[in-house]
Design a protein around this motif. Structure first.
Motif, PDB file in Angstrom:
ATOM      1  N   TYR A 192       0.779  -1.230   0.000  1.00  0.00           N
ATOM      2  CA  TYR A 192       0.000   0.000   0.000  1.00  0.00           C
ATOM      3  C   TYR A 192       0.818   1.291   0.000  1.00  0.00           C
ATOM      4  O   TYR A 192       0.245   2.372  -0.088  1.00  0.00           O
ATOM      5  CB  TYR A 192      -0.949   0.008   1.212  1.00  0.00           C
ATOM      6  N   ALA A 199      -4.050  -6.065   6.724  1.00  0.00           N
ATOM      7  CA  ALA A 199      -3.866  -4.702   6.222  1.00  0.00           C
ATOM      8  C   ALA A 199      -4.943  -4.365   5.194  1.00  0.00           C
ATOM      9  O   ALA A 199      -5.461  -3.245   5.157  1.00  0.00           O
ATOM     10  CB  ALA A 199      -2.481  -4.553   5.604  1.00  0.00           C
ATOM     11  N   VAL A 230      -8.078  -3.478   7.040  1.00  0.00           N
ATOM     12  CA  VAL A 230      -7.982  -2.151   7.667  1.00  0.00           C
ATOM     13  C   VAL A 230      -8.121  -1.047   6.624  1.00  0.00           C
ATOM     14  O   VAL A 230      -8.893  -0.091   6.798  1.00  0.00           O
ATOM     15  CB  VAL A 230      -6.634  -2.003   8.426  1.00  0.00           C
ATOM     16  N   VAL A 231      -7.380  -1.162   5.526  1.00  0.00           N
ATOM     17  CA  VAL A 231      -7.409  -0.130   4.480  1.00  0.00           C
ATOM     18  C   VAL A 231      -8.773  -0.072   3.803  1.00  0.00           C
ATOM     19  O   VAL A 231      -9.287   1.012   3.515  1.00  0.00           O
ATOM     20  CB  VAL A 231      -6.286  -0.390   3.447  1.00  0.00           C
ATOM     21  N   PHE A 280     -11.108   1.791   6.428  1.00  0.00           N
ATOM     22  CA  PHE A 280     -10.856   3.199   6.733  1.00  0.00           C
ATOM     23  C   PHE A 280     -10.605   4.078   5.510  1.00  0.00           C
ATOM     24  O   PHE A 280     -10.784   5.293   5.580  1.00  0.00           O
ATOM     25  CB  PHE A 280      -9.665   3.322   7.690  1.00  0.00           C
ATOM     26  N   GLY A 338      -8.444   8.438   6.405  1.00  0.00           N
ATOM     27  CA  GLY A 338      -8.440   6.987   6.588  1.00  0.00           C
ATOM     28  C   GLY A 338      -7.047   6.410   6.480  1.00  0.00           C
ATOM     29  O   GLY A 338      -6.691   5.478   7.224  1.00  0.00           O
ATOM     30  N   TRP A 339      -6.234   6.962   5.556  1.00  0.00           N
ATOM     31  CA  TRP A 339      -4.845   6.518   5.447  1.00  0.00           C
ATOM     32  C   TRP A 339      -4.091   6.804   6.738  1.00  0.00           C
ATOM     33  O   TRP A 339      -3.322   5.959   7.221  1.00  0.00           O
ATOM     34  CB  TRP A 339      -4.153   7.214   4.278  1.00  0.00           C
ATOM     35  N   THR A 353      -5.267   7.118   9.748  1.00  0.00           N
ATOM     36  CA  THR A 353      -5.729   6.174  10.775  1.00  0.00           C
ATOM     37  C   THR A 353      -5.121   4.797  10.568  1.00  0.00           C
ATOM     38  O   THR A 353      -4.668   4.139  11.524  1.00  0.00           O
ATOM     39  CB  THR A 353      -7.263   6.067  10.736  1.00  0.00           C
ATOM     40  N   SER A 354      -5.077   4.346   9.328  1.00  0.00           N
ATOM     41  CA  SER A 354      -4.538   3.017   9.020  1.00  0.00           C
ATOM     42  C   SER A 354      -3.067   2.914   9.401  1.00  0.00           C
ATOM     43  O   SER A 354      -2.640   1.935  10.042  1.00  0.00           O
ATOM     44  CB  SER A 354      -4.711   2.717   7.527  1.00  0.00           C
ATOM     45  N   TRP A 355      -2.268   3.921   9.023  1.00  0.00           N
ATOM     46  CA  TRP A 355      -0.837   3.883   9.340  1.00  0.00           C
ATOM     47  C   TRP A 355      -0.609   3.914  10.844  1.00  0.00           C
ATOM     48  O   TRP A 355       0.317   3.263  11.348  1.00  0.00           O
ATOM     49  CB  TRP A 355      -0.104   5.049   8.674  1.00  0.00           C
TER      50      TRP A 355
END
Length: 277
Positions: free
Chosen positions: A71, A205, A208-209, A212, A225-226, A228-230
């Motif tokens: 990602y 992952a 999650v991606v 979000f 959302g990125w 939050t994901s990281w």
């Protein structure tokens, strides 16, 4: 499609080159069982608490391996959809940024002998684990504008995150196991990290991606959302690092492989496959 065609052509060239390499004789010994032939013998290492903990945490850390590979490029390119970053160099050159990770990976290998000697396997693997925290965290707070330096720093840190775990972990397995079990143990290490761990990490992952990022309808919402994901990925890496710090115990005075002759049995192998255990 041309990059795939080029890769296919190079693969044939490498295959032809491999045929020109010197023959490597296989060591012949006593008849082995089917389990030995399939490399399953290494699973007996799980009977040793220290090695069981090592392999389990190898899987946990392997979860992080493919997240940015899957990602990272997509995330950096997504800045093109934000008016503030649409014309920035980084948003249009994600591959160039990501390639810094591979350069760092190559150079950081040179640091491993010094760090292993100075800090031991536990210290080196902790460096790797905390480097993954920084890898994900810098992605979360960086951008392709004024925060480009954070993305670059994340790519530099990747060398420590990847090498200090994959290479040092392999060396640790080599040091701790006897010669009859060593190749199988290396295979088990790779299966736990780049096999089981990487597969679990990629699937988690993705979940999650998808939740979000790709479920959002606007570029701004996807960007949040990125972030939050990281941060979720960074938090996971931090938990693994802290648990490893307190659970894994390594005796720095363990014998080297050269000392195994003093502890092996008459058949040339230790009963549990461990060196001086």
């Amino acid at each position: 499609a041309y990059q795939l065609i080029t890769s296919a052509a190079l693969s044939f060239i490498l295959a032809a080159y491999a045929l020109t390499m010197p023959a490597c004789k296989v060591k012949k010994g006593q008849k082995s069982s089917l389990a030995d032939s399939l490399g399953l013998k290494a699973f007996k290492l799980f009977k040793q608490k220290r090695m069981a903990i090592f392999f389990i945490f190898s899987m946990f850390l392997g979860v992080s391996l493919q997240i940015t590979n899957s990602y990272g490029n997509t995330f950096i390119t997504s800045f093109e959809n934000l008016a503030e970053f649409a014309d920035t160099w980084g948003a249009h050159n994600a591959n160039a940024l990501i390639s810094l990770s591979q350069i760092s990976e190559t150079l950081c290998i040179l640091l491993i002998p010094f760090c292993l000697k100075r800090f031991g396997i536990k210290g080196v693997m902790l460096m790797s684990m905390f480097a993954w925290v920084l890898r994900f965290g810098f992605f979360g707070i960086g951008d392709t504008g004024s925060g480009l330096w954070l993305l670059i720093l994340s790519c530099i840190v990747y060398g420590v995150a990847f090498d200090f775990f994959n290479v040092s972990g392999g060396l640790y397995v080599d040091k701790e196991t006897t010669s009859d079990l060593r190749s199988s143990a290396q295979g088990l290490f790779m299966m736990m990290t780049n096999g089981l761990g990487a597969t679990i990490g990629t699937l988690c992952a993705q979940a999650v991606v998808n939740h979000f990022v790709f479920s959002q309808t606007t570029a701004e919402a996807q960007h949040q959302g990125w972030i939050t994901s990281w941060m979720i990925f960074a938090g996971y890496a931090l938990v693994v690092a802290v648990l490893f710090m307190f659970i894994f115990k390594d005796d720095s005075k363990k014998a080297s492989p050269q000392m195994e002759e003093a502890v092996i049995d008459g058949n040339g192998s230790a009963a549990d496959g461990m060196v001086n255990d």
